[in-house]
Design a protein around this motif. Structure first.
Motif, PDB file in Angstrom:
ATOM      1  N   VAL A 476       0.995  -1.079   0.007  1.00 50.64           N
ATOM      2  CA  VAL A 476      -0.026  -0.077  -0.085  1.00 50.64           C
ATOM      3  C   VAL A 476       0.881   1.240  -0.184  1.00 50.64           C
ATOM      4  O   VAL A 476       1.764   1.398   0.709  1.00 50.64           O
ATOM      5  N   ASN A 477       0.626   2.165  -1.128  1.00 50.24           N
ATOM      6  CA  ASN A 477       1.571   3.301  -1.031  1.00 50.24           C
ATOM      7  C   ASN A 477       0.769   4.520  -0.937  1.00 50.24           C
ATOM      8  O   ASN A 477      -0.427   4.750  -1.630  1.00 50.24           O
ATOM      9  N   ARG A 478       1.391   5.581  -0.310  1.00 45.69           N
ATOM     10  CA  ARG A 478       0.775   6.893  -0.068  1.00 45.69           C
ATOM     11  C   ARG A 478       1.640   7.811  -0.845  1.00 45.69           C
ATOM     12  O   ARG A 478       2.755   8.144  -0.461  1.00 45.69           O
ATOM     13  N   TYR A 558      -1.260  -2.169  -4.563  1.00 43.49           N
ATOM     14  CA  TYR A 558      -0.878  -3.341  -5.536  1.00 43.49           C
ATOM     15  C   TYR A 558      -0.463  -4.678  -5.058  1.00 43.49           C
ATOM     16  O   TYR A 558      -0.084  -4.842  -3.774  1.00 43.49           O
ATOM     17  N   GLY A 559      -1.083  -5.647  -5.933  1.00 44.24           N
ATOM     18  CA  GLY A 559      -0.851  -7.287  -5.206  1.00 44.24           C
ATOM     19  C   GLY A 559       0.197  -7.799  -6.327  1.00 44.24           C
ATOM     20  O   GLY A 559       0.313  -7.473  -7.462  1.00 44.24           O
ATOM     21  N   ASP A 573      -3.889  -4.435  -9.507  1.00 45.24           N
ATOM     22  CA  ASP A 573      -4.520  -3.250  -8.767  1.00 45.24           C
ATOM     23  C   ASP A 573      -5.691  -3.529  -7.982  1.00 45.24           C
ATOM     24  O   ASP A 573      -6.662  -3.884  -8.390  1.00 45.24           O
ATOM     25  N   VAL A 574      -5.159  -3.450  -6.737  1.00 45.72           N
ATOM     26  CA  VAL A 574      -6.242  -3.940  -5.585  1.00 45.72           C
ATOM     27  C   VAL A 574      -7.388  -2.844  -5.573  1.00 45.72           C
ATOM     28  O   VAL A 574      -8.471  -3.347  -5.395  1.00 45.72           O
ATOM     29  N   LYS A 575      -6.780  -1.697  -5.846  1.00 49.13           N
ATOM     30  CA  LYS A 575      -8.195  -0.666  -5.756  1.00 49.13           C
ATOM     31  C   LYS A 575      -9.075  -0.790  -6.657  1.00 49.13           C
ATOM     32  O   LYS A 575     -10.347  -0.777  -6.586  1.00 49.13           O
ATOM     33  N   GLU A 576      -8.659  -1.018  -8.060  1.00 47.74           N
ATOM     34  CA  GLU A 576      -9.319  -1.113  -9.074  1.00 47.74           C
ATOM     35  C   GLU A 576      -9.687  -2.597  -9.314  1.00 47.74           C
ATOM     36  O   GLU A 576     -10.802  -2.774 -10.122  1.00 47.74           O
TER      37      GLU A 576
END
Length: 631
Positions: A476-478, A558-559, A573-576
């Protein structure tokens, strides 16, 4: 004969009067004949298979091996040495180092009696040992001047008169000083190589011990496998006996029931037969008055018989061998057992907290097989039982990708990766107190060797385990931009590479045997894109990852799926909730290391959190996405 040196090209022995040895760049010797007759100006050293282009390389005379050949000849072939003082053909018996002459017995006596040479030290062949000759040579230009100076610019020995003539402006130092410096350097090289050799010797010993241990393990596992399958065969034999006993019991019980029914039916048949016989006699012998009197008796008996349920056609019960779950059992047997490299003690793997994922899955499969062998178990119940067992496994980050499938290739391990804090370049990036990788230099500089020198990030503490079922981890990237990016500017990177490629550059995208996904500003699309790379080649570019504007932070999730058996890597792309890229034919001949990079602290801020194990939210939708990507 074996003591004499050989040419590394033609394998001919060097002799004292034979072709001169030359020194190759690999420190092996080649004879003058091979040098002058090299085809195409290229020679190949048969010792180390290194090729040397003589047009680009000037080979020096190997003076060290010349002296070695000299001493080997004195020691092993003294009869070949003749007096060189008068060339009279007499057998030489000693050597004068100052005159560099072999002397026969007569010349030896003359040498010791002449005033000019009687102080020379003569060495007899029988007691002659290798010694270093420090007698200075004379200049070929100024014949009576000694060569005691070294011109560093020309890299040659000179005399005092040469120093004043052609070498006046050059960097010149006394030969003794230069020789002392070179001696110290050689001793330093010797110590370093001796240390390296000791490590290599220790490593070779460990390899030999590993080979012996492998043999012992092999023999032990043969016994274990034999015992395990003998136990399974015994259990199968016992189950066969139980089923045969059960069959005999059911057969006996069925036959007893049928015998009782047959006895009852036979009695009823006899009674009915008696009534029929009597009615026939009445009709034959009775008068009309007799018929009237007997009608009530015969009618009552007939009605009683007719009111009794008439015998139906009897269906004999047949025993059936219930083979529900047989196909699953066969499938489980075909994948039962695996020869795995163990890095933990056998006793420790029994403990759930220290049990490896592979061992855990093997344990779950064995429990599942035991359930299948139960008498009342069916395929449906087996599937439910496996779900229950895998429910326990999920605490360790193990998930089944398809329901009703026990194949280990459809089991996903959320492995427990960790950042290697000891390898981070602290003046570029660091791992903060929350355990996140950030693109800011550290305020502290902990001591320790082995830190990366080029790569702007870190690797995991260990390579990916192999072989086994698919493995999965997430980041997880901020990210927040200080200003819009231009050119090709990297933001972050996630990927895998071999051990020797972890620190060859600030990122791994351009290296062979690597696979990675980068987030970077893309000049082609004019924005920030997600780029996939494999073996140094650009595979895919997905634009519009985040706005290229300064402002609040954005979260990128991302995974990564690594499947050693299928030789695939999948970036998600975990979010999408979609697969970005699937890379096939991944080179997994050597262990691969997960890599994590963050970049350009002067332009942006990025913080990368590693999500592993049971902390990963493994939804059914995510499982279906992974299954589709791997199929």
């Amino acid at each position: 004969m074996d003591a004499f040196l050989k040419c590394s090209v033609c394998q001919q022995q060097f002799t004292l009067k034979g072709p001169v040895p030359y020194l190759l760049p690999c420190l092996h010797a080649v004879c003058e004949t091979c040098v002058t007759s090299a085809a195409g100006g290229v020679i190949s050293c048969s010792t180390c298979q290194r090729e040397v282009n003589l047009t680009d390389t000037r080979l020096p005379t190997d003076v060290v091996r010349q002296k070695e050949i000299f001493h080997l000849t004195v020691k092993h072939r003294p009869t070949e040495l003749l007096c060189t003082n008068d060339d009279d053909g007499n057998q030489a018996v000693c050597w004068c180092q100052e005159c560099e002459e072999f002397l026969c017995e007569y010349c030896q006596n003359m040498h010791s009696s002449v005033k000019l040479t009687k102080k020379h030290v003569l060495q007899n062949f029988g007691s002659m040992e290798p010694t270093v000759s420090n007698f200075p040579a004379f200049c070929i230009i100024h014949k009576y001047d000694l060569l005691y100076l070294f011109d560093k610019s020309c890299k040659k020995l000179i005399c005092a008169r040469c120093r004043l003539d052609d070498h006046a402006d050059h960097d010149v130092e006394e030969l003794d000083v230069v020789a002392d410096t070179v001696t110290k350097q050689l001793n330093h090289h010797k110590n370093e190589l001796s240390t390296l050799q000791a490590r290599q010797q220790s490593h070779m010993q460990n390899i030999r011990q590993g080979t012996e241990s492998t043999d012992r393990t092999h023999n032990s596992l043969i016994e274990t496998i034999s015992h395990t399958f003998q136990s399974l065969r015994s259990q199968l034999d016992q189950r066969e006996k139980e089923l045969l006993i059960d069959l005999e019991s059911q057969t006996k019980e069925t036959k007893a029931t049928l015998h009782a029914q047959l006895t009852t039916c036979e009695e009823e048949w006899k009674t009915c037969t008696g009534a029929l016989d009597y009615i026939a006699k009445v009709l034959l012998y009775a008068s009309k008055s007799d018929l009237v009197e007997l009608e009530s008796y015969v009618g009552d008996i007939t009605r009683n018989y007719l009111e009794t349920a008439a015998p139906q056609t009897h269906v004999v019960p047949r025993a059936v061998f219930n083979t529900n779950g047989l196909s699953t059992l066969k499938s489980n047997i075909s994948v039962f057992g695996a020869i795995l490299p163990r890095e933990v003690d056998e006793e420790s793997v029994k403990d759930k907290d220290t049990q490896t994922d592979d061992d855990l899955m093997a344990d779950l499969e064995m429990k599942h097989k035991m359930c299948i062998e139960e008498k009342e178990n069916t395929e449906k119940r087996a599937s439910k039982t496996m779900d229950v067992l895998l429910g326990v496994a999920r605490e360790c980050g193990v998930h089944r990708l398809k329901s009703g499938v026990v194949d280990i290739s459809m089991v996903l391990k959320c492995i427990h990766l960790k950042y290697d804090k000891g390898r981070v370049i602290l003046d570029k990036v660091h791992i903060n107190t929350e355990g996140d990788l950030v693109n800011r230099k550290s305020d502290t500089r902990p001591a320790g060797e082995g830190r990366l020198k080029e790569y702007r990030g870190t690797c995991s503490t260990a390579p990916l385990p192999r072989p086994g079922c698919p493995q999965y981890w997430e980041v997880v990237n901020r990210v927040s931009l200080d200003k819009p990016l231009t050119g090709r500017k990297l933001i972050l990177e996630v990927g895998v590479c071999r051990e020797e490629q972890r620190d060859v550059a600030h990122c791994v995208n351009a290296r062979s045997s690597t696979c990675c996904m980068q987030v970077a500003h893309c000049p082609t699309h004019g924005g920030i894109c997600r780029e996939t790379w494999k073996k140094g080649k650009h595979v895919l570019c997905l634009p519009d990852t985040l706005p290229n504007t300064a402002g609040p932070s954005h979260t990128l999730h991302y995974g990564v799926v690594y499947d050693d058996a299928r030789k695939q890597i999948v970036f998600i792309d975990v979010k999408e909730n979609k697969v970005m890229s699937t890379l096939d034919n991944v080179d997994s001949s050597q262990p691969l290391w997960p890599m994590f990079g963050v970049y350009n602290s002067h332009l942006l801020t990025v913080s990368m959190t590693l999500v592993v194990g049971s902390d990963i939210n493994m939804t059914e939708e995510k499982k279906a996405m992974i299954v589709k990507a791997l199929s």
